[in-house]
Write a protein that holds these residues in place. Structure first.
Motif, PDB file in Angstrom:
ATOM      1  N   LEU A  18     -32.718 -31.103  38.225  1.00  0.00           N
ATOM      2  CA  LEU A  18     -31.752 -30.339  39.002  1.00  0.00           C
ATOM      3  C   LEU A  18     -30.731 -29.767  38.022  1.00  0.00           C
ATOM      4  N   ALA A  19     -30.793 -28.459  37.833  1.00  0.00           N
ATOM      5  CA  ALA A  19     -29.916 -27.800  36.860  1.00  0.00           C
ATOM      6  C   ALA A  19     -28.560 -27.520  37.498  1.00  0.00           C
ATOM      7  N   ALA A  20     -27.555 -28.257  37.057  1.00  0.00           N
ATOM      8  CA  ALA A  20     -26.192 -28.082  37.561  1.00  0.00           C
ATOM      9  C   ALA A  20     -25.347 -27.453  36.464  1.00  0.00           C
ATOM     10  N   ALA A  21     -25.856 -26.379  35.901  1.00  0.00           N
ATOM     11  CA  ALA A  21     -25.239 -25.822  34.701  1.00  0.00           C
ATOM     12  C   ALA A  21     -24.557 -24.481  34.904  1.00  0.00           C
ATOM     13  N   GLY A  22     -24.559 -23.931  36.112  1.00  0.00           N
ATOM     14  CA  GLY A  22     -23.910 -22.638  36.343  1.00  0.00           C
ATOM     15  C   GLY A  22     -22.406 -22.731  36.186  1.00  0.00           C
ATOM     16  N   SER A  23     -21.808 -21.718  35.624  1.00  0.00           N
ATOM     17  CA  SER A  23     -20.370 -21.765  35.337  1.00  0.00           C
ATOM     18  C   SER A  23     -19.495 -21.511  36.561  1.00  0.00           C
ATOM     19  N   GLY A  24     -20.019 -20.821  37.565  1.00  0.00           N
ATOM     20  CA  GLY A  24     -19.211 -20.478  38.735  1.00  0.00           C
ATOM     21  C   GLY A  24     -18.341 -19.258  38.516  1.00  0.00           C
ATOM     22  N   ARG A  25     -18.520 -18.575  37.395  1.00  0.00           N
ATOM     23  CA  ARG A  25     -17.691 -17.412  37.059  1.00  0.00           C
ATOM     24  C   ARG A  25     -17.785 -16.320  38.127  1.00  0.00           C
ATOM     25  N   ARG A  26     -18.999 -16.006  38.567  1.00  0.00           N
ATOM     26  CA  ARG A  26     -19.156 -14.948  39.578  1.00  0.00           C
ATOM     27  C   ARG A  26     -18.577 -15.354  40.924  1.00  0.00           C
ATOM     28  N   LEU A  27     -18.450 -16.649  41.158  1.00  0.00           N
ATOM     29  CA  LEU A  27     -17.832 -17.132  42.399  1.00  0.00           C
ATOM     30  C   LEU A  27     -16.312 -17.171  42.290  1.00  0.00           C
ATOM     31  N   SER A  28     -15.791 -16.940  41.082  1.00  0.00           N
ATOM     32  CA  SER A  28     -14.355 -17.089  40.802  1.00  0.00           C
ATOM     33  C   SER A  28     -13.876 -18.464  41.240  1.00  0.00           C
ATOM     34  N   ALA A  29     -14.704 -19.476  40.956  1.00  0.00           N
ATOM     35  CA  ALA A  29     -14.422 -20.831  41.422  1.00  0.00           C
ATOM     36  C   ALA A  29     -13.539 -21.623  40.464  1.00  0.00           C
ATOM     37  N   GLY A  30     -13.515 -21.251  39.187  1.00  0.00           N
ATOM     38  CA  GLY A  30     -12.732 -22.008  38.222  1.00  0.00           C
ATOM     39  C   GLY A  30     -13.370 -23.339  37.855  1.00  0.00           C
ATOM     40  N   ARG A  31     -14.599 -23.553  38.279  1.00  0.00           N
ATOM     41  CA  ARG A  31     -15.330 -24.774  37.961  1.00  0.00           C
ATOM     42  C   ARG A  31     -16.823 -24.463  38.114  1.00  0.00           C
ATOM     43  N   PRO A  32     -17.690 -25.330  37.602  1.00  0.00           N
ATOM     44  CA  PRO A  32     -19.127 -25.092  37.762  1.00  0.00           C
ATOM     45  C   PRO A  32     -19.496 -24.948  39.238  1.00  0.00           C
ATOM     46  N   LYS A  33     -20.425 -24.043  39.526  1.00  0.00           N
ATOM     47  CA  LYS A  33     -20.757 -23.805  40.936  1.00  0.00           C
ATOM     48  C   LYS A  33     -21.354 -25.021  41.605  1.00  0.00           C
ATOM     49  N   ALA A  34     -21.956 -25.928  40.846  1.00  0.00           N
ATOM     50  CA  ALA A  34     -22.481 -27.165  41.430  1.00  0.00           C
ATOM     51  C   ALA A  34     -21.369 -28.002  42.061  1.00  0.00           C
ATOM     52  N   LEU A  35     -20.133 -27.810  41.596  1.00  0.00           N
ATOM     53  CA  LEU A  35     -18.998 -28.585  42.105  1.00  0.00           C
ATOM     54  C   LEU A  35     -18.253 -27.890  43.232  1.00  0.00           C
ATOM     55  N   VAL A  36     -18.676 -26.687  43.595  1.00  0.00           N
ATOM     56  CA  VAL A  36     -18.046 -25.954  44.695  1.00  0.00           C
ATOM     57  C   VAL A  36     -18.460 -26.606  46.008  1.00  0.00           C
ATOM     58  N   SER A  37     -17.505 -26.807  46.882  1.00  0.00           N
ATOM     59  CA  SER A  37     -17.755 -27.458  48.164  1.00  0.00           C
ATOM     60  C   SER A  37     -18.116 -26.439  49.238  1.00  0.00           C
ATOM     61  N   LEU A  38     -19.145 -26.759  49.999  1.00  0.00           N
ATOM     62  CA  LEU A  38     -19.559 -25.968  51.157  1.00  0.00           C
ATOM     63  C   LEU A  38     -19.674 -26.924  52.342  1.00  0.00           C
ATOM     64  N   GLY A  39     -18.850 -26.747  53.323  1.00  0.00           N
ATOM     65  CA  GLY A  39     -18.930 -27.610  54.493  1.00  0.00           C
ATOM     66  C   GLY A  39     -18.715 -29.078  54.195  1.00  0.00           C
ATOM     67  N   GLY A  40     -17.851 -29.379  53.239  1.00  0.00           N
ATOM     68  CA  GLY A  40     -17.520 -30.766  52.927  1.00  0.00           C
ATOM     69  C   GLY A  40     -18.419 -31.445  51.905  1.00  0.00           C
ATOM     70  N   LYS A  41     -19.443 -30.747  51.409  1.00  0.00           N
ATOM     71  CA  LYS A  41     -20.320 -31.307  50.380  1.00  0.00           C
ATOM     72  C   LYS A  41     -20.435 -30.309  49.243  1.00  0.00           C
ATOM     73  N   THR A  42     -20.527 -30.838  48.027  1.00  0.00           N
ATOM     74  CA  THR A  42     -20.721 -29.940  46.893  1.00  0.00           C
ATOM     75  C   THR A  42     -22.128 -29.337  46.948  1.00  0.00           C
ATOM     76  N   ILE A  43     -22.278 -28.198  46.283  1.00  0.00           N
ATOM     77  CA  ILE A  43     -23.597 -27.571  46.194  1.00  0.00           C
ATOM     78  C   ILE A  43     -24.572 -28.543  45.521  1.00  0.00           C
ATOM     79  N   LEU A  44     -24.104 -29.266  44.521  1.00  0.00           N
ATOM     80  CA  LEU A  44     -24.941 -30.256  43.843  1.00  0.00           C
ATOM     81  C   LEU A  44     -25.412 -31.331  44.820  1.00  0.00           C
ATOM     82  N   ARG A  45     -24.516 -31.867  45.631  1.00  0.00           N
ATOM     83  CA  ARG A  45     -24.880 -32.919  46.604  1.00  0.00           C
ATOM     84  C   ARG A  45     -25.924 -32.380  47.586  1.00  0.00           C
ATOM     85  N   ARG A  46     -25.729 -31.162  48.059  1.00  0.00           N
ATOM     86  CA  ARG A  46     -26.682 -30.564  49.003  1.00  0.00           C
ATOM     87  C   ARG A  46     -28.066 -30.402  48.356  1.00  0.00           C
ATOM     88  N   ALA A  47     -28.106 -29.941  47.103  1.00  0.00           N
ATOM     89  CA  ALA A  47     -29.383 -29.768  46.404  1.00  0.00           C
ATOM     90  C   ALA A  47     -30.055 -31.119  46.165  1.00  0.00           C
TER      91      ALA A  47
END
Length: 75
Positions: A18-47
């Motif tokens: 499970l590649a959790a290496a995206g920077s999140g730059r295009r999301l303007s998240a300020g953190r890796p996109k795997a750590l962005v929360s969607l509906g109370g869970k990180t993208i990494l947790r959902r994957a």
């Protein structure tokens, strides 16, 4: 889904990476996109949960951007 699981011989393990290496730059998240929360869970947790439901992978190896390993472990 992941389609039909491969044939498994007795005792054979199937690993997943499970590649959790995206920077999140295009999301303007300020953190890796795997750590962005969607509906109370990180993208990494959902994957991770989707992989667990799809097949009894053993192990599931998670990659992390350099310097973010601790945050990825906690996600």
């Amino acid at each position: 889904g992941f389609g039909k699981p491969p044939h498994r011989s007795r005792g054979m393990k199937v690993a997943a990476i499970l590649a959790a290496a995206g920077s999140g730059r295009r999301l303007s998240a300020g953190r890796p996109k795997a750590l962005v929360s969607l509906g109370g869970k990180t993208i990494l947790r959902r994957a991770f949960e989707a992989l667990r439901r799809a097949w009894p992978f053993d192990p599931i190896v998670i990659t992390a951007p350099p310097g973010r390993e601790r945050q990825i472990r906690r996600a």
